[in-house]
Scaffold this motif. Structure first.
Motif, PDB file in Angstrom:
ATOM      1  N   SER A   3     -60.580  87.734  69.843  1.00  0.00           N
ATOM      2  CA  SER A   3     -59.236  88.546  70.278  1.00  0.00           C
ATOM      3  C   SER A   3     -58.484  87.830  71.195  1.00  0.00           C
ATOM      4  N   ARG A   4     -56.967  88.020  70.998  1.00  0.00           N
ATOM      5  CA  ARG A   4     -56.216  87.090  71.445  1.00  0.00           C
ATOM      6  C   ARG A   4     -54.842  87.872  71.769  1.00  0.00           C
ATOM      7  N   TRP A   5     -53.915  87.315  72.495  1.00  0.00           N
ATOM      8  CA  TRP A   5     -52.373  87.606  72.691  1.00  0.00           C
ATOM      9  C   TRP A   5     -51.692  86.781  71.421  1.00  0.00           C
ATOM     10  N   ILE A   6     -50.911  87.582  70.832  1.00  0.00           N
ATOM     11  CA  ILE A   6     -49.985  86.799  69.810  1.00  0.00           C
ATOM     12  C   ILE A   6     -48.850  86.442  70.602  1.00  0.00           C
ATOM     13  N   ARG A   7     -48.636  87.717  71.553  1.00  0.00           N
ATOM     14  CA  ARG A   7     -47.389  87.296  72.519  1.00  0.00           C
ATOM     15  C   ARG A   7     -47.880  87.874  73.683  1.00  0.00           C
ATOM     16  N   ASN A   8     -47.919  87.133  74.782  1.00  0.00           N
ATOM     17  CA  ASN A   8     -48.280  87.692  76.076  1.00  0.00           C
ATOM     18  C   ASN A   8     -47.184  87.668  77.117  1.00  0.00           C
ATOM     19  N   SER A   9     -46.166  88.815  77.050  1.00  0.00           N
ATOM     20  CA  SER A   9     -44.849  88.826  77.849  1.00  0.00           C
ATOM     21  C   SER A   9     -45.251  89.353  79.217  1.00  0.00           C
ATOM     22  N   ALA A  10     -44.350  89.202  80.122  1.00  0.00           N
ATOM     23  CA  ALA A  10     -44.469  90.132  81.436  1.00  0.00           C
ATOM     24  C   ALA A  10     -43.970  91.275  81.539  1.00  0.00           C
ATOM     25  N   SER A  11     -43.911  92.039  80.313  1.00  0.00           N
ATOM     26  CA  SER A  11     -43.793  93.519  80.476  1.00  0.00           C
ATOM     27  C   SER A  11     -44.844  94.318  80.644  1.00  0.00           C
ATOM     28  N   ASP A  12     -44.743  95.595  80.988  1.00  0.00           N
ATOM     29  CA  ASP A  12     -45.610  96.475  81.408  1.00  0.00           C
ATOM     30  C   ASP A  12     -46.341  97.057  79.928  1.00  0.00           C
ATOM     31  N   THR A  13     -45.995  96.604  78.719  1.00  0.00           N
ATOM     32  CA  THR A  13     -46.332  97.371  77.770  1.00  0.00           C
ATOM     33  C   THR A  13     -47.059  96.354  76.865  1.00  0.00           C
ATOM     34  N   ALA A  14     -48.126  96.773  75.968  1.00  0.00           N
ATOM     35  CA  ALA A  14     -48.574  96.176  74.970  1.00  0.00           C
ATOM     36  C   ALA A  14     -48.799  97.022  73.701  1.00  0.00           C
ATOM     37  N   ILE A  15     -48.653  96.294  72.576  1.00  0.00           N
ATOM     38  CA  ILE A  15     -49.130  96.887  71.202  1.00  0.00           C
ATOM     39  C   ILE A  15     -50.298  96.127  70.770  1.00  0.00           C
ATOM     40  N   ILE A  16     -51.380  96.898  70.497  1.00  0.00           N
ATOM     41  CA  ILE A  16     -52.682  96.306  70.185  1.00  0.00           C
ATOM     42  C   ILE A  16     -53.003  96.600  68.829  1.00  0.00           C
ATOM     43  N   PHE A  17     -53.548  95.714  68.052  1.00  0.00           N
ATOM     44  CA  PHE A  17     -54.018  95.722  66.550  1.00  0.00           C
ATOM     45  C   PHE A  17     -55.592  95.967  66.704  1.00  0.00           C
ATOM     46  N   VAL A  18     -56.197  96.986  65.941  1.00  0.00           N
ATOM     47  CA  VAL A  18     -57.693  97.286  65.888  1.00  0.00           C
ATOM     48  C   VAL A  18     -57.937  97.524  64.562  1.00  0.00           C
ATOM     49  N   HIS A  19     -58.868  96.709  63.977  1.00  0.00           N
ATOM     50  CA  HIS A  19     -59.357  96.797  62.561  1.00  0.00           C
ATOM     51  C   HIS A  19     -60.327  97.666  62.649  1.00  0.00           C
ATOM     52  N   GLY A  20     -60.982  97.738  61.068  1.00  0.00           N
ATOM     53  CA  GLY A  20     -62.118  98.555  60.883  1.00  0.00           C
ATOM     54  C   GLY A  20     -63.277  97.878  60.630  1.00  0.00           C
ATOM     55  N   ILE A  21     -64.239  98.772  59.870  1.00  0.00           N
ATOM     56  CA  ILE A  21     -65.588  98.016  59.578  1.00  0.00           C
ATOM     57  C   ILE A  21     -65.589  96.853  58.462  1.00  0.00           C
ATOM     58  N   ASN A  22     -66.287  95.741  58.997  1.00  0.00           N
ATOM     59  CA  ASN A  22     -66.525  94.535  57.726  1.00  0.00           C
ATOM     60  C   ASN A  22     -65.087  93.885  57.653  1.00  0.00           C
ATOM     61  N   SER A  23     -64.221  93.879  58.798  1.00  0.00           N
ATOM     62  CA  SER A  23     -63.264  93.411  58.522  1.00  0.00           C
ATOM     63  C   SER A  23     -62.623  92.521  59.781  1.00  0.00           C
ATOM     64  N   ASP A  24     -61.531  92.172  59.804  1.00  0.00           N
ATOM     65  CA  ASP A  24     -60.890  91.225  60.993  1.00  0.00           C
ATOM     66  C   ASP A  24     -59.183  91.448  60.917  1.00  0.00           C
ATOM     67  N   GLU A  25     -58.341  90.463  61.574  1.00  0.00           N
ATOM     68  CA  GLU A  25     -57.071  90.873  61.798  1.00  0.00           C
ATOM     69  C   GLU A  25     -56.464  90.818  60.555  1.00  0.00           C
ATOM     70  N   ASN A  26     -57.165  90.251  59.373  1.00  0.00           N
ATOM     71  CA  ASN A  26     -56.731  90.429  58.043  1.00  0.00           C
ATOM     72  C   ASN A  26     -56.481  91.522  57.305  1.00  0.00           C
ATOM     73  N   ALA A  27     -56.823  92.697  58.030  1.00  0.00           N
ATOM     74  CA  ALA A  27     -56.780  94.049  57.524  1.00  0.00           C
ATOM     75  C   ALA A  27     -55.364  94.420  57.636  1.00  0.00           C
ATOM     76  N   PHE A  28     -54.498  93.594  58.379  1.00  0.00           N
ATOM     77  CA  PHE A  28     -53.228  93.883  58.713  1.00  0.00           C
ATOM     78  C   PHE A  28     -52.328  92.884  57.908  1.00  0.00           C
ATOM     79  N   ARG A  29     -52.961  92.119  56.951  1.00  0.00           N
ATOM     80  CA  ARG A  29     -52.030  90.994  56.332  1.00  0.00           C
ATOM     81  C   ARG A  29     -51.926  91.493  54.896  1.00  0.00           C
ATOM     82  N   SER A  30     -50.907  91.328  54.292  1.00  0.00           N
ATOM     83  CA  SER A  30     -50.517  91.442  52.704  1.00  0.00           C
ATOM     84  C   SER A  30     -50.105  90.236  52.324  1.00  0.00           C
ATOM     85  N   GLU A  31     -49.883  89.955  50.957  1.00  0.00           N
ATOM     86  CA  GLU A  31     -49.541  88.834  50.507  1.00  0.00           C
ATOM     87  C   GLU A  31     -48.326  88.376  51.066  1.00  0.00           C
TER      88      GLU A  31
END
Length: 372
Positions: A3-31
């Motif tokens: 788990s990691r920051w792709i961009r850790n900014s000083a703002s008060d909001t964060a967008i977080i990606f959460v994958h499903g079963i038998n998966s990882d961050e590549n669930a959000f990757r296309s070709e």
């Protein structure tokens, strides 16, 4: 698994990606694209943090439960200071939506205490289970704890309890929760041994929020992996974000003079509803009781007539001024000439929002006219 920051900014909001079963961050990757990078490239979101939450979900790790993953999420959010953000927006795929819902239920007291606003953008999330899980349960030799949590059955106590707990949380609303549910269009395979239906049926994927959307041409995997910024799910996410988090509805520029001019233009033409929509959310709750009071305050200003001219005479920046909500402010001073009220001094404050944008917070006009 990291788990990691792709961009850790000083703002008060964060967008977080959460994958499903038998998966990882590549669930959000296309070709051709990686969804977190599409978010990074959006001009409106340049100052927003982007975080990927990865957890142990492999089929060959049968003993690791979703409860374990929730505990891991809580710990990583503390370590990486994700939970300090005032606005947390989850993009959840499949079982990731169940994980996030359990996290929100379990952490509801802390989130309420911090008055965190949470957004759930749910993609094919099996809120009441999936018959594919029932099928894999029959053909697997080993008992898999996460797979069991996805079984569509009245006997699935874990999932049924989560469904009730989350609906109760939405009803009680101890902190802000908004959401949107998208669901898949097509089955992933058309073979004899697999059902010729979606992995997550619409009734399971559209449980909690209004305006569910079936993404044309998507299956259970492609719904989470847009091929570019013009894909429907990415555009819907941006539109939903702007509608539910008002800071994003303004221009991405940081020119606070321009933000003030937009607000004052709405007030000058009598568009008080438009001015109200631009106003900082905290101001809407603390400076006035509701829009009707806001509207009445500006009605009294109409006695001064139309604005003939306005000039910025000075500006300053302050932190936590007395009588205002805590935060960083720009104070703008104007001299305006009114058709009936003559020369008047005006003061307007802008408050820096969690997204990094400046939002109108307060506006006053002097009672007595100035000397020409």
């Amino acid at each position: 698994m990291k788990s990691r920051w792709i961009r850790n900014s000083a703002s008060d909001t964060a967008i977080i990606f959460v994958h499903g079963i038998n998966s990882d961050e590549n669930a959000f990757r296309s070709e051709t694209a990686f969804w977190p990078e599409l978010i990074l490239n959006e001009s409106l979101l340049q100052q927003v943090g982007v975080y990927i939450f990865e957890y142990q979900s492999q089929i060959n790790r049968p003993g690791y439960t979703l409860g374990d993953a929730v505990d891991y999420m809580r710990e990583m959010f503390k370590i990486d200071e994700v939970d300090t953000r005032k606005q947390i927006i989850f993009i959840c795929h499949s079982m990731g939506g169940n994980l996030v819902r359990r996290y929100l239920v379990k952490q509801s007291l802390e989130l309420a205490g911090r008055q965190t606003k949470c957004g759930l953008f749910m993609l094919a999330c099996p809120s009441t289970g999936s018959h594919y899980a029932n099928l894999f349960r029959l053909i697997r030799r080993n008992y898999h704890m996460q797979l069991e949590s996805l079984v569509a059955s009245q006997r699935n106590v874990w999932l049924n309890d989560l469904d009730k707990d989350f609906k109760s949380l939405l009803h009680a609303a101890p902190f802000g929760i908004v959401g949107r549910e998208l669901y898949e269009d097509l089955p992933i395979v058309a073979r004899v041994f697999f059902p010729n239906t979606q992995v997550v049926p619409p009734l399971s994927a559209t449980r909690y929020f209004g305006e569910p959307l079936r993404v044309p041409g998507s299956d259970h995997f492609t719904i989470a992996s847009p091929s570019g910024p013009d894909d429907l799910q990415h555009r819907v996410f941006l539109s939903w974000l702007k509608s539910n988090f008002p800071s994003f509805s303004l221009s991405s520029k940081t020119d606070f003079d321009g933000v003030a001019a937009t607000f004052l233009a709405a007030v000058d033409r009598g568009d008080y509803a438009g001015a109200w929509q631009q106003l900082d959310e905290t101001a809407q709750r603390t400076l006035v009781s509701d829009f009707d009071e806001f509207n009445e305050l500006f009605k009294t200003r109409e006695q001064l007539g139309t604005v003939l001219s306005r000039k910025l005479t000075g500006s300053s920046q302050v932190s936590d001024p007395p009588g205002f909500a805590k935060g960083n402010y720009k104070i703008l001073n104007f001299v305006a000439r009114y058709s009936e009220g003559g020369l008047r001094s005006e003061m307007m404050s802008l408050r820096r929002a969690w997204s990094g944008a400046w939002l109108p917070f307060s506006y006053t006009v002097s009672i007595a006219p100035m000397m020409d």
